[in-house]
Write a protein that holds these residues in place. Structure first.
Motif, PDB file in Angstrom:
ATOM      1  N   ASP A 277       0.867  -1.174   0.000  1.00 24.06           N
ATOM      2  CA  ASP A 277       0.000   0.000   0.000  1.00 24.06           C
ATOM      3  C   ASP A 277       0.905   1.225   0.000  1.00 24.06           C
ATOM      4  N   LEU A 278       0.963   1.912  -1.132  1.00 18.40           N
ATOM      5  CA  LEU A 278       1.744   3.141  -1.222  1.00 18.40           C
ATOM      6  C   LEU A 278       0.845   4.295  -0.813  1.00 18.40           C
ATOM      7  N   ILE A 279       1.200   4.970   0.260  1.00 18.15           N
ATOM      8  CA  ILE A 279       0.423   6.110   0.726  1.00 18.15           C
ATOM      9  C   ILE A 279       1.040   7.367   0.120  1.00 18.15           C
ATOM     10  N   LEU A 280       0.233   8.095  -0.633  1.00 14.76           N
ATOM     11  CA  LEU A 280       0.710   9.228  -1.418  1.00 14.76           C
ATOM     12  C   LEU A 280       0.135  10.532  -0.889  1.00 14.76           C
ATOM     13  N   TYR A 281       0.988  11.557  -0.843  1.00  8.29           N
ATOM     14  CA  TYR A 281       0.542  12.919  -0.554  1.00  8.29           C
ATOM     15  C   TYR A 281       0.790  13.770  -1.798  1.00  8.29           C
ATOM     16  N   SER A 282      -0.121  14.714  -2.034  1.00 10.89           N
ATOM     17  CA  SER A 282       0.052  15.610  -3.174  1.00 10.89           C
ATOM     18  C   SER A 282       1.256  16.522  -2.948  1.00 10.89           C
ATOM     19  N   ARG A 283       1.808  17.021  -4.041  1.00 10.15           N
ATOM     20  CA  ARG A 283       2.961  17.920  -3.946  1.00 10.15           C
ATOM     21  C   ARG A 283       2.595  19.184  -3.161  1.00 10.15           C
ATOM     22  N   GLU A 284       1.383  19.678  -3.358  1.00  9.44           N
ATOM     23  CA  GLU A 284       0.945  20.880  -2.638  1.00  9.44           C
ATOM     24  C   GLU A 284       0.942  20.651  -1.130  1.00  9.44           C
ATOM     25  N   GLN A 285       0.418  19.504  -0.687  1.00  4.30           N
ATOM     26  CA  GLN A 285       0.368  19.220   0.748  1.00  4.30           C
ATOM     27  C   GLN A 285       1.766  19.039   1.325  1.00  4.30           C
ATOM     28  N   ILE A 286       2.626  18.355   0.599  1.00  2.11           N
ATOM     29  CA  ILE A 286       4.008  18.151   1.061  1.00  2.11           C
ATOM     30  C   ILE A 286       4.706  19.496   1.228  1.00  2.11           C
ATOM     31  N   ASN A 287       4.503  20.380   0.276  1.00  2.00           N
ATOM     32  CA  ASN A 287       5.120  21.708   0.369  1.00  2.00           C
ATOM     33  C   ASN A 287       4.593  22.483   1.567  1.00  2.00           C
TER      34      ASN A 287
END
Length: 239
Positions: free
Chosen positions: A156-166
């Motif tokens: 299960d790859l849990i992904l965050y958007s680039r905007e949220q990471i920034n």
């Protein structure tokens, strides 16, 4: 030998210009490769790869694959239509068949026979976070050569958007990475099912603390929290 040296440097400006052009070309190629990937391993997830020093103190799944190899494989299998909704709009899950790592499941049901093996401790995932109370089974007490944990069927790859990471990077006072890939892999879970297991209740609480304390800033949802409680009241991770 002198003839060779003279030949190599007979036109130093041309030689230097050629070297600079090759370096610039390499930088452009690397940037193009990064830009073409939909997924990259976020620095928060570096601790899950054995090549990084932080993996030595991490209790979850640690992969022997290099980050480069792992990233190449998951990008080859990435399809936008396969993304599943996460706990917030900026979070997605990508479930892929685990036929390229030796990652093993790291969650066990709590039974009368093993509940005495549970251990609790205060833990922060990095120096910016507030420590919170966690519990787990020490790996050395519940597994060994005669009773190894099974290799996981899925990741299960849990992904965050680039905007949220920034946003989280800025809130924690860290420098921006300059990465542009739309999705960052913030966590990888090895498991036997191709759907999301409930988030641990303490993680939901941490997220509700806000980005300044290492969370995502998503308020606590009581229904989701109680669903997580029902699962994790009878299960624990192995670390």
């Amino acid at each position: 030998m002198k003839a060779l040296i003279l030949f190599a440097f007979s036109n130093p400006s041309t030689t230097l210009r050629s070297l600079c052009q090759r370096k610039a070309s390499n930088r452009l190629f690397t940037t193009s490769m990064s830009a073409s990937n939909a997924l990259v391993v976020d620095p928060f997830c570096y601790r899950q790869f054995a090549e990084n020093e932080s993996s030595k103190s991490y209790g979850g799944n640690v992969f022997s694959n290099s980050m480069s190899e792992f990233t190449d494989i998951v990008n080859e299998r990435y399809k936008e239509e396969d993304l599943k909704e996460g706990y917030a709009p900026f979070c997605k899950h990508l479930f892929i068949v685990n036929d390229f790592t030796d990652a093993r499941v790291n969650v066990l049901p709590i039974t009368p026979e093993n509940e005495s093996l549970l251990r609790c401790k205060y833990e922060a995932r990095n120096e910016k976070e507030l420590p919170v109370l966690t519990r787990s089974f020490p790996k050395e007490l519940v597994t060994g050569p005669e009773n190894p944990l099974p290799v996981a069927k899925y990741l299960d790859l849990i992904l965050y958007s680039r905007e949220q990471i920034n946003k989280e990077t800025e809130a924690m006072g860290k420098a921006a990475s300059g990465e542009t890939a739309p999705w960052g892999i913030v966590s990888i879970k090895a498991q036997d099912v191709d759907y999301e297991l409930p988030m641990t209740p303490i993680t939901a609480m941490r997220n509700a603390l806000g980005r300044e304390e290492g969370g995502s800033g998503i308020p606590l949802d009581r229904d989701s929290y109680m669903e997580a409680y029902k699962y994790w009241n009878s299960h624990a991770t192995i670390s």
